[in-house]
Design a protein around this motif. Structure first.
Motif, PDB file in Angstrom:
ATOM      1  N   MET A 177       0.789  -1.113   0.011  1.00  0.00           N
ATOM      2  CA  MET A 177      -0.119   0.087  -0.084  1.00  0.00           C
ATOM      3  C   MET A 177       0.838   1.200  -0.009  1.00  0.00           C
ATOM      4  SD  MET A 177      -2.980   1.363   2.578  1.00  0.00           S
ATOM      5  CE  MET A 177      -1.818   1.587   3.974  1.00  0.00           C
ATOM      6  N   THR A 178       0.500   2.242  -0.701  1.00  0.00           N
ATOM      7  CA  THR A 178       1.196   3.486  -0.797  1.00  0.00           C
ATOM      8  C   THR A 178       0.174   4.643  -0.083  1.00  0.00           C
ATOM      9  OG1 THR A 178       2.527   3.189  -2.859  1.00  0.00           O
ATOM     10  CG2 THR A 178       2.090   5.316  -2.281  1.00  0.00           C
ATOM     11  N   ILE A 179       1.353   5.371   0.538  1.00  0.00           N
ATOM     12  CA  ILE A 179       0.600   6.602   1.473  1.00  0.00           C
ATOM     13  C   ILE A 179       1.058   7.735   0.871  1.00  0.00           C
ATOM     14  CG2 ILE A 179       0.454   7.688   3.449  1.00  0.00           C
ATOM     15  CD1 ILE A 179       0.519   4.954   4.971  1.00  0.00           C
ATOM     16  N   ALA A 180       0.390   9.007   0.835  1.00  0.00           N
ATOM     17  CA  ALA A 180       0.671  10.151   0.101  1.00  0.00           C
ATOM     18  C   ALA A 180       0.460  11.105   1.525  1.00  0.00           C
ATOM     19  CB  ALA A 180      -0.012  10.630  -1.090  1.00  0.00           C
ATOM     20  N   PHE A 181       1.602  12.157   1.370  1.00  0.00           N
ATOM     21  CA  PHE A 181       1.567  13.003   2.533  1.00  0.00           C
ATOM     22  C   PHE A 181       1.632  14.492   1.604  1.00  0.00           C
ATOM     23  CE2 PHE A 181       3.724   9.479   4.388  1.00  0.00           C
ATOM     24  CZ  PHE A 181       3.011   9.318   5.781  1.00  0.00           C
ATOM     25  N   ILE A 182       0.845  15.358   2.244  1.00  0.00           N
ATOM     26  CA  ILE A 182       0.789  16.749   1.598  1.00  0.00           C
ATOM     27  C   ILE A 182       0.593  17.622   2.889  1.00  0.00           C
ATOM     28  CG2 ILE A 182      -0.771  16.072  -0.418  1.00  0.00           C
ATOM     29  CD1 ILE A 182      -2.831  16.963   0.832  1.00  0.00           C
ATOM     30  N   SER A 183       1.257  18.966   2.668  1.00  0.00           N
ATOM     31  CA  SER A 183       1.466  19.732   3.487  1.00  0.00           C
ATOM     32  C   SER A 183       1.521  21.227   3.115  1.00  0.00           C
ATOM     33  CB  SER A 183       2.620  19.610   4.330  1.00  0.00           C
ATOM     34  OG  SER A 183       2.660  20.225   5.623  1.00  0.00           O
ATOM     35  N   ASP A 184       1.140  22.134   4.068  1.00  0.00           N
ATOM     36  CA  ASP A 184       1.490  23.636   3.807  1.00  0.00           C
ATOM     37  C   ASP A 184       0.630  23.818   2.323  1.00  0.00           C
ATOM     38  OD1 ASP A 184       3.063  24.419   6.017  1.00  0.00           O
ATOM     39  OD2 ASP A 184       4.012  22.652   5.585  1.00  0.00           O
ATOM     40  N   ILE A 185      -0.717  23.810   2.127  1.00  0.00           N
ATOM     41  CA  ILE A 185      -1.345  24.113   1.103  1.00  0.00           C
ATOM     42  C   ILE A 185      -1.678  25.572   1.182  1.00  0.00           C
ATOM     43  CG2 ILE A 185      -3.625  23.676  -0.126  1.00  0.00           C
ATOM     44  CD1 ILE A 185      -3.761  21.284   1.765  1.00  0.00           C
ATOM     45  N   HIS A 186      -1.806  26.178   2.123  1.00  0.00           N
ATOM     46  CA  HIS A 186      -2.001  27.507   2.074  1.00  0.00           C
ATOM     47  C   HIS A 186      -2.809  28.365   1.217  1.00  0.00           C
ATOM     48  CE1 HIS A 186       0.981  28.198   5.462  1.00  0.00           C
ATOM     49  NE2 HIS A 186       1.742  27.596   4.829  1.00  0.00           N
ATOM     50  N   GLY A 187      -4.080  27.816   1.056  1.00  0.00           N
ATOM     51  CA  GLY A 187      -5.290  28.514   0.473  1.00  0.00           C
ATOM     52  C   GLY A 187      -4.817  28.553  -1.311  1.00  0.00           C
ATOM     53  N   ASN A 188      -3.878  27.721  -1.605  1.00  0.00           N
ATOM     54  CA  ASN A 188      -3.361  27.566  -3.170  1.00  0.00           C
ATOM     55  C   ASN A 188      -4.154  26.507  -3.649  1.00  0.00           C
ATOM     56  OD1 ASN A 188      -2.264  27.487  -5.475  1.00  0.00           O
ATOM     57  ND2 ASN A 188      -0.307  27.900  -4.577  1.00  0.00           N
ATOM     58  N   PHE A 189      -5.400  26.799  -4.190  1.00  0.00           N
ATOM     59  CA  PHE A 189      -6.182  25.623  -4.655  1.00  0.00           C
ATOM     60  C   PHE A 189      -5.714  25.037  -5.990  1.00  0.00           C
ATOM     61  CE2 PHE A 189     -10.654  24.198  -6.416  1.00  0.00           C
ATOM     62  CZ  PHE A 189     -10.571  22.966  -5.559  1.00  0.00           C
ATOM     63  N   GLU A 190      -5.156  25.901  -6.659  1.00  0.00           N
ATOM     64  CA  GLU A 190      -4.711  25.488  -7.902  1.00  0.00           C
ATOM     65  C   GLU A 190      -3.693  24.653  -7.818  1.00  0.00           C
ATOM     66  OE1 GLU A 190      -6.226  26.535 -10.626  1.00  0.00           O
ATOM     67  OE2 GLU A 190      -7.485  27.363  -8.931  1.00  0.00           O
ATOM     68  N   ALA A 191      -2.605  24.845  -6.824  1.00  0.00           N
ATOM     69  CA  ALA A 191      -1.445  23.644  -6.467  1.00  0.00           C
ATOM     70  C   ALA A 191      -2.329  22.290  -6.043  1.00  0.00           C
ATOM     71  CB  ALA A 191      -0.401  24.466  -5.567  1.00  0.00           C
ATOM     72  N   LEU A 192      -2.987  22.433  -5.043  1.00  0.00           N
ATOM     73  CA  LEU A 192      -3.701  21.198  -4.452  1.00  0.00           C
ATOM     74  C   LEU A 192      -4.421  20.455  -5.649  1.00  0.00           C
ATOM     75  CD1 LEU A 192      -4.654  19.968  -1.935  1.00  0.00           C
ATOM     76  CD2 LEU A 192      -6.676  21.329  -1.783  1.00  0.00           C
ATOM     77  N   LYS A 193      -5.281  21.063  -6.340  1.00  0.00           N
ATOM     78  CA  LYS A 193      -5.887  20.281  -7.471  1.00  0.00           C
ATOM     79  C   LYS A 193      -4.890  19.519  -8.100  1.00  0.00           C
ATOM     80  CE  LYS A 193      -8.019  23.655  -9.480  1.00  0.00           C
ATOM     81  NZ  LYS A 193      -9.134  24.502 -10.250  1.00  0.00           N
ATOM     82  N   SER A 194      -3.481  20.150  -8.410  1.00  0.00           N
ATOM     83  CA  SER A 194      -2.687  19.474  -9.498  1.00  0.00           C
ATOM     84  C   SER A 194      -2.124  18.376  -8.565  1.00  0.00           C
ATOM     85  CB  SER A 194      -1.553  20.470  -9.677  1.00  0.00           C
ATOM     86  OG  SER A 194      -1.832  21.154 -10.946  1.00  0.00           O
ATOM     87  N   VAL A 195      -1.814  18.492  -7.410  1.00  0.00           N
ATOM     88  CA  VAL A 195      -1.015  17.489  -6.633  1.00  0.00           C
ATOM     89  C   VAL A 195      -2.314  16.268  -6.466  1.00  0.00           C
ATOM     90  CG1 VAL A 195      -0.674  16.627  -4.437  1.00  0.00           C
ATOM     91  CG2 VAL A 195       0.318  19.002  -5.332  1.00  0.00           C
ATOM     92  N   LEU A 196      -3.651  16.705  -6.167  1.00  0.00           N
ATOM     93  CA  LEU A 196      -4.572  15.590  -5.991  1.00  0.00           C
ATOM     94  C   LEU A 196      -4.613  14.819  -7.403  1.00  0.00           C
ATOM     95  CD1 LEU A 196      -7.035  17.146  -3.629  1.00  0.00           C
ATOM     96  CD2 LEU A 196      -5.408  15.606  -3.096  1.00  0.00           C
ATOM     97  N   SER A 197      -4.521  15.671  -8.215  1.00  0.00           N
ATOM     98  CA  SER A 197      -4.722  14.859  -9.931  1.00  0.00           C
ATOM     99  C   SER A 197      -3.429  13.840  -9.993  1.00  0.00           C
ATOM    100  CB  SER A 197      -4.955  16.112 -10.988  1.00  0.00           C
ATOM    101  OG  SER A 197      -5.138  15.292 -12.080  1.00  0.00           O
ATOM    102  N   LYS A 198      -2.672  14.289  -9.569  1.00  0.00           N
ATOM    103  CA  LYS A 198      -1.346  13.432  -9.853  1.00  0.00           C
ATOM    104  C   LYS A 198      -1.497  12.137  -8.920  1.00  0.00           C
ATOM    105  CE  LYS A 198       2.700  12.029 -10.958  1.00  0.00           C
ATOM    106  NZ  LYS A 198       2.901  11.866 -12.303  1.00  0.00           N
ATOM    107  N   LEU A 199      -2.146  12.312  -7.459  1.00  0.00           N
ATOM    108  CA  LEU A 199      -2.189  11.341  -6.758  1.00  0.00           C
ATOM    109  C   LEU A 199      -3.478  10.377  -7.325  1.00  0.00           C
ATOM    110  CD1 LEU A 199      -1.949  12.912  -3.406  1.00  0.00           C
ATOM    111  CD2 LEU A 199      -0.454  11.411  -4.438  1.00  0.00           C
ATOM    112  N   ASP A 200      -4.394  11.067  -7.859  1.00  0.00           N
ATOM    113  CA  ASP A 200      -5.601  10.512  -8.443  1.00  0.00           C
ATOM    114  C   ASP A 200      -5.092   9.342  -9.558  1.00  0.00           C
ATOM    115  OD1 ASP A 200      -7.474  11.421  -6.582  1.00  0.00           O
ATOM    116  OD2 ASP A 200      -8.015  12.958  -8.212  1.00  0.00           O
ATOM    117  N   ASN A 201      -4.183   9.841 -10.408  1.00  0.00           N
ATOM    118  CA  ASN A 201      -3.617   9.046 -11.346  1.00  0.00           C
ATOM    119  C   ASN A 201      -2.691   8.142 -11.019  1.00  0.00           C
ATOM    120  OD1 ASN A 201      -4.935  10.751 -13.494  1.00  0.00           O
ATOM    121  ND2 ASN A 201      -3.128  12.322 -13.661  1.00  0.00           N
ATOM    122  N   LEU A 202      -2.110   8.444  -9.904  1.00  0.00           N
ATOM    123  CA  LEU A 202      -1.332   7.244  -9.251  1.00  0.00           C
ATOM    124  C   LEU A 202      -1.961   6.203  -8.641  1.00  0.00           C
ATOM    125  CD1 LEU A 202       1.655   9.206  -7.721  1.00  0.00           C
ATOM    126  CD2 LEU A 202       1.837   7.842  -9.879  1.00  0.00           C
ATOM    127  N   GLY A 203      -3.325   6.608  -8.659  1.00  0.00           N
ATOM    128  CA  GLY A 203      -4.040   5.377  -7.750  1.00  0.00           C
ATOM    129  C   GLY A 203      -3.975   5.430  -6.441  1.00  0.00           C
TER     130      GLY A 203
END
Length: 225
Positions: free
Chosen positions: A1-27
């Motif tokens: 199983m793979t776990i992902a860690f994110i941090s310090d989003i700071h209201g930057n939704f554009e960056a968050l969307k890109s990260v979550l999209s990448k994680l979705d693509n990685l399953g």
């Protein structure tokens, strides 16, 4: 199983969307946030809503604490300028969610805080052998410095996944980390910065407040924000 860690989003939704999209693509669906969902940039409600919708566990960061009712930052006027704006626009549901965030999280043998284990909310951790020798456990993850890193100290491993929303290590791309079978891996993804700039301008902020995103530099390094 793979776990992902994110941090310090700071209201930057554009960056968050890109990260979550990448994680979705990685399953990857097991995602943990190391705090500071809010602070600095204008889309704090969108960021909180996304983490809440996905039921992503999060610890409380110092900016989350300020927003939840902990006052203002004692070391930075720019942080407080952003907080004043954000405290006016944050939804009650999101403020209540921030108030309920824990200080520590643990998944299996992985221990998580925002800052460090001496001060979980606001410690700027400089990883070293002596520090981790006195801690119980083997795997540790925290954010707050906005600088990606992995360190091995004997049988102990520490990872900082870096910042999704405001990198400070010279790479402007959004940062996150994954953990698979005892091994951390650092990742970066590009995102649409211009939309962040445009939204900040609409909110009344000039380039001083978001210019560091262009280079991944710590524009206010001396202030330790």
């Amino acid at each position: 199983m793979t776990i992902a860690f994110i941090s310090d989003i700071h209201g930057n939704f554009e960056a968050l969307k890109s990260v979550l999209s990448k994680l979705d693509n990685l399953g990857i669906t097991d995602i943990y946030c190391l705090g500071d969902t809010v602070g600095y940039y204008s889309q704090i409600n969108e960021c909180c809503n996304e983490l809440r919708k996905r039921k992503i566990p999060s610890v409380m960061g110092n900016h989350d604490w300020y927003m939840a009712g902990g006052g203002f930052c004692l070391r930075s006027k720019s942080v407080n300028d952003c907080l004043e704006y954000q405290k006016r626009v944050i939804d009650k549901e999101n403020r209540d969610w921030l108030k309920a965030l824990p200080i520590h999280l643990r998944v299996g043998h992985i221990k998580m805080v925002h800052g460090g284990w001496d001060n979980p909310i606001d410690e700027y951790l400089s990883p070293n052998q002596t520090y981790f020798d006195r801690l119980e456990g083997e795997v540790f993850v925290s954010g707050h410095t906005h600088v990606q890193s992995i360190h091995k100290f004997g049988n102990k491993t520490y990872c900082n996944p870096g910042s999704v929303g405001q990198p400070r290590d010279g790479d402007p791309r959004a940062a996150f980390a994954t953990f698979t079978e005892g091994i951390f891996q650092l990742h970066r993804v590009k995102y649409d910065m211009q939309k962040v700039f445009d939204l900040m301008k609409l909110a009344g902020f000039n380039d001083y407040y978001y210019g560091c995103l262009k280079t991944g530099a710590n524009k206010l390094k001396k202030l330790n924000e």
